[in-house]
Design a protein around this motif. Structure first.
Motif, PDB file in Angstrom:
ATOM      1  N   ASN A 169       9.597   7.529 -16.350  1.00  0.00           N
ATOM      2  CA  ASN A 169       8.839   7.946 -17.539  1.00  0.00           C
ATOM      3  C   ASN A 169       7.748   8.959 -17.223  1.00  0.00           C
ATOM      4  O   ASN A 169       6.852   9.168 -18.050  1.00  0.00           O
ATOM      5  N   LEU A 170       7.807   9.594 -16.062  1.00  0.00           N
ATOM      6  CA  LEU A 170       6.819  10.602 -15.711  1.00  0.00           C
ATOM      7  C   LEU A 170       7.474  11.971 -15.600  1.00  0.00           C
ATOM      8  O   LEU A 170       8.612  12.089 -15.127  1.00  0.00           O
ATOM      9  N   ASP A 171       6.747  13.007 -16.023  1.00  0.00           N
ATOM     10  CA  ASP A 171       7.220  14.370 -15.843  1.00  0.00           C
ATOM     11  C   ASP A 171       6.900  14.823 -14.417  1.00  0.00           C
ATOM     12  O   ASP A 171       6.415  14.036 -13.590  1.00  0.00           O
ATOM     13  N   LEU A 172       7.173  16.096 -14.117  1.00  0.00           N
ATOM     14  CA  LEU A 172       6.953  16.582 -12.757  1.00  0.00           C
ATOM     15  C   LEU A 172       5.487  16.459 -12.345  1.00  0.00           C
ATOM     16  O   LEU A 172       5.191  16.126 -11.193  1.00  0.00           O
ATOM     17  N   ALA A 173       4.578  16.710 -13.288  1.00  0.00           N
ATOM     18  CA  ALA A 173       3.157  16.556 -12.967  1.00  0.00           C
ATOM     19  C   ALA A 173       2.834  15.099 -12.637  1.00  0.00           C
ATOM     20  O   ALA A 173       2.061  14.812 -11.720  1.00  0.00           O
ATOM     21  N   GLY A 174       3.443  14.172 -13.376  1.00  0.00           N
ATOM     22  CA  GLY A 174       3.214  12.755 -13.103  1.00  0.00           C
ATOM     23  C   GLY A 174       3.789  12.320 -11.769  1.00  0.00           C
ATOM     24  O   GLY A 174       3.186  11.503 -11.056  1.00  0.00           O
ATOM     25  N   ILE A 175       4.954  12.848 -11.414  1.00  0.00           N
ATOM     26  CA  ILE A 175       5.546  12.536 -10.110  1.00  0.00           C
ATOM     27  C   ILE A 175       4.634  13.028  -8.990  1.00  0.00           C
ATOM     28  O   ILE A 175       4.382  12.317  -8.008  1.00  0.00           O
ATOM     29  N   GLY A 176       4.104  14.245  -9.153  1.00  0.00           N
ATOM     30  CA  GLY A 176       3.158  14.748  -8.163  1.00  0.00           C
ATOM     31  C   GLY A 176       1.920  13.891  -8.074  1.00  0.00           C
ATOM     32  O   GLY A 176       1.378  13.675  -6.981  1.00  0.00           O
ATOM     33  N   LEU A 177       1.459  13.379  -9.211  1.00  0.00           N
ATOM     34  CA  LEU A 177       0.291  12.493  -9.226  1.00  0.00           C
ATOM     35  C   LEU A 177       0.558  11.237  -8.411  1.00  0.00           C
ATOM     36  O   LEU A 177      -0.267  10.825  -7.594  1.00  0.00           O
ATOM     37  N   VAL A 178       1.710  10.596  -8.632  1.00  0.00           N
ATOM     38  CA  VAL A 178       2.044   9.395  -7.873  1.00  0.00           C
ATOM     39  C   VAL A 178       2.023   9.691  -6.382  1.00  0.00           C
ATOM     40  O   VAL A 178       1.456   8.931  -5.577  1.00  0.00           O
ATOM     41  N   ASN A 179       2.636  10.800  -5.975  1.00  0.00           N
ATOM     42  CA  ASN A 179       2.675  11.132  -4.551  1.00  0.00           C
ATOM     43  C   ASN A 179       1.277  11.323  -3.982  1.00  0.00           C
ATOM     44  O   ASN A 179       0.978  10.863  -2.874  1.00  0.00           O
ATOM     45  N   ARG A 180       0.408  11.986  -4.732  1.00  0.00           N
ATOM     46  CA  ARG A 180      -0.958  12.198  -4.234  1.00  0.00           C
ATOM     47  C   ARG A 180      -1.711  10.881  -4.111  1.00  0.00           C
ATOM     48  O   ARG A 180      -2.435  10.652  -3.128  1.00  0.00           O
ATOM     49  N   LEU A 181      -1.542  10.003  -5.102  1.00  0.00           N
ATOM     50  CA  LEU A 181      -2.233   8.715  -5.044  1.00  0.00           C
ATOM     51  C   LEU A 181      -1.745   7.879  -3.867  1.00  0.00           C
ATOM     52  O   LEU A 181      -2.541   7.217  -3.182  1.00  0.00           O
ATOM     53  N   VAL A 182      -0.428   7.905  -3.626  1.00  0.00           N
ATOM     54  CA  VAL A 182       0.112   7.160  -2.477  1.00  0.00           C
ATOM     55  C   VAL A 182      -0.427   7.734  -1.177  1.00  0.00           C
ATOM     56  O   VAL A 182      -0.846   6.991  -0.273  1.00  0.00           O
ATOM     57  N   GLU A 183      -0.452   9.052  -1.060  1.00  0.00           N
ATOM     58  CA  GLU A 183      -0.957   9.671   0.162  1.00  0.00           C
ATOM     59  C   GLU A 183      -2.415   9.293   0.411  1.00  0.00           C
ATOM     60  O   GLU A 183      -2.807   8.998   1.550  1.00  0.00           O
ATOM     61  N   ARG A 184      -3.235   9.302  -0.632  1.00  0.00           N
ATOM     62  CA  ARG A 184      -4.648   8.932  -0.469  1.00  0.00           C
ATOM     63  C   ARG A 184      -4.793   7.474  -0.082  1.00  0.00           C
ATOM     64  O   ARG A 184      -5.639   7.116   0.749  1.00  0.00           O
ATOM     65  N   HIS A 185      -3.972   6.619  -0.690  1.00  0.00           N
ATOM     66  CA  HIS A 185      -4.028   5.195  -0.373  1.00  0.00           C
ATOM     67  C   HIS A 185      -3.668   4.957   1.090  1.00  0.00           C
ATOM     68  O   HIS A 185      -4.351   4.185   1.789  1.00  0.00           O
ATOM     69  N   LEU A 186      -2.645   5.622   1.565  1.00  0.00           N
ATOM     70  CA  LEU A 186      -2.241   5.466   2.961  1.00  0.00           C
ATOM     71  C   LEU A 186      -3.280   6.046   3.907  1.00  0.00           C
ATOM     72  O   LEU A 186      -3.533   5.490   4.985  1.00  0.00           O
ATOM     73  N   ALA A 187      -3.892   7.155   3.515  1.00  0.00           N
ATOM     74  CA  ALA A 187      -4.903   7.781   4.371  1.00  0.00           C
ATOM     75  C   ALA A 187      -6.113   6.869   4.562  1.00  0.00           C
ATOM     76  O   ALA A 187      -6.823   6.981   5.569  1.00  0.00           O
ATOM     77  N   LYS A 188      -6.336   5.967   3.613  1.00  0.00           N
ATOM     78  CA  LYS A 188      -7.453   5.023   3.709  1.00  0.00           C
ATOM     79  C   LYS A 188      -7.045   3.711   4.387  1.00  0.00           C
ATOM     80  O   LYS A 188      -7.810   2.748   4.372  1.00  0.00           O
ATOM     81  N   GLY A 189      -5.837   3.673   4.962  1.00  0.00           N
ATOM     82  CA  GLY A 189      -5.389   2.484   5.672  1.00  0.00           C
ATOM     83  C   GLY A 189      -4.544   1.535   4.864  1.00  0.00           C
ATOM     84  O   GLY A 189      -4.187   0.465   5.345  1.00  0.00           O
ATOM     85  N   GLY A 190      -4.219   1.900   3.623  1.00  0.00           N
ATOM     86  CA  GLY A 190      -3.349   1.063   2.817  1.00  0.00           C
ATOM     87  C   GLY A 190      -1.888   1.253   3.199  1.00  0.00           C
ATOM     88  O   GLY A 190      -1.549   2.031   4.097  1.00  0.00           O
TER      89      GLY A 190
END
Length: 217
Positions: A169-190
């Motif tokens: 249910n996400l457009d290309l901008a939403g898919i990019g958002l998910v990827n950025r949020l995951v990357e930030r979460h992992l960068a913080k040790g998640g």
């Protein structure tokens, strides 16, 4: 005598050994072994009916009856311990339609606590919902409801994200958002377990893949 040997590797944030789940004596998945460490994403692939959603619900502690062992930080863990470190984003997003976006997020904070350094307004802005703070969730589109669920992930202090088809249910901008949020979460040790038929987390993150197929059925 000085010991110059390398220190032992840290235990995975989450590890499962011989994990298996049956429904009415019919195998859904397993037995399988998996692990995901801090700063790492595990992508779970498989066709419809392969058990991806069931696996995440088992790992979130929402389903009884699984066989095998689950460990958190190297220690055997039951459902309560798993719930302390994980947050599930599933197909049912759990919003209350009569509550506003802000009220839904404050309700989640009341249940699970709040991550330090972030507020409800900051979380909403991070997912593109600034200006919708007072809008009832029932008025949101499917994509906006998914973004509201992502805002909840940013707020709750869960180290492990269990994301079931987060790109739906996400457009290309939403898919990019998910990827950025995951990357930030992992960068913080998640860490994150992500099921997806198509796009998945990309970028400078440690990523492995688990495939559920007939061999695990």
């Amino acid at each position: 005598m000085t010991d110059f040997s390398d220190p032992p590797a840290p235990a995975p944030l989450l590890e499962a050994r011989g994990l298996r789940f049956c429904r009415n004596d019919d195998p859904v998945f397993g037995p399988l072994d998996l692990q995901v460490g801090s700063g790492e994403a595990l992508l779970v692939h498989g066709g419809n009916g392969s058990g991806k959603t069931t696996l995440l619900r088992v790992l979130a502690g929402l389903l009884d009856g699984a066989q095998g062992q689950i460990f958190v930080d190297g220690e055997r863990a039951g459902r309560d311990r798993i719930a302390q470190v994980s947050a599930l984003l599933g197909h049912l997003l759990g919003h209350k339609g009569e509550l506003s976006a802000s009220e839904n997020l404050r309700f989640a904070i009341g249940l699970y606590g709040c991550r330090s350094g972030i507020t409800v307004d900051m979380a909403l802005a991070s997912v593109g919902l600034a200006g919708f703070e007072d809008a009832p969730a029932r008025q949101f589109s499917a994509g906006q409801r998914k973004r509201l669920a992502l805002a909840r992930l940013l707020l709750v202090p869960a180290r492990l994200w269990l994301l079931d088809e987060p790109y739906a249910n996400l457009d290309l901008a939403g898919i990019g958002l998910v990827n950025r949020l995951v990357e930030r979460h992992l960068a913080k040790g998640g860490a994150a377990l992500i099921t997806s038929h198509g796009a998945y987390a990309t970028g400078a993150v440690r990523t492995r893949t688990l495939t559920l197929d007939a061999a695990h059925a």
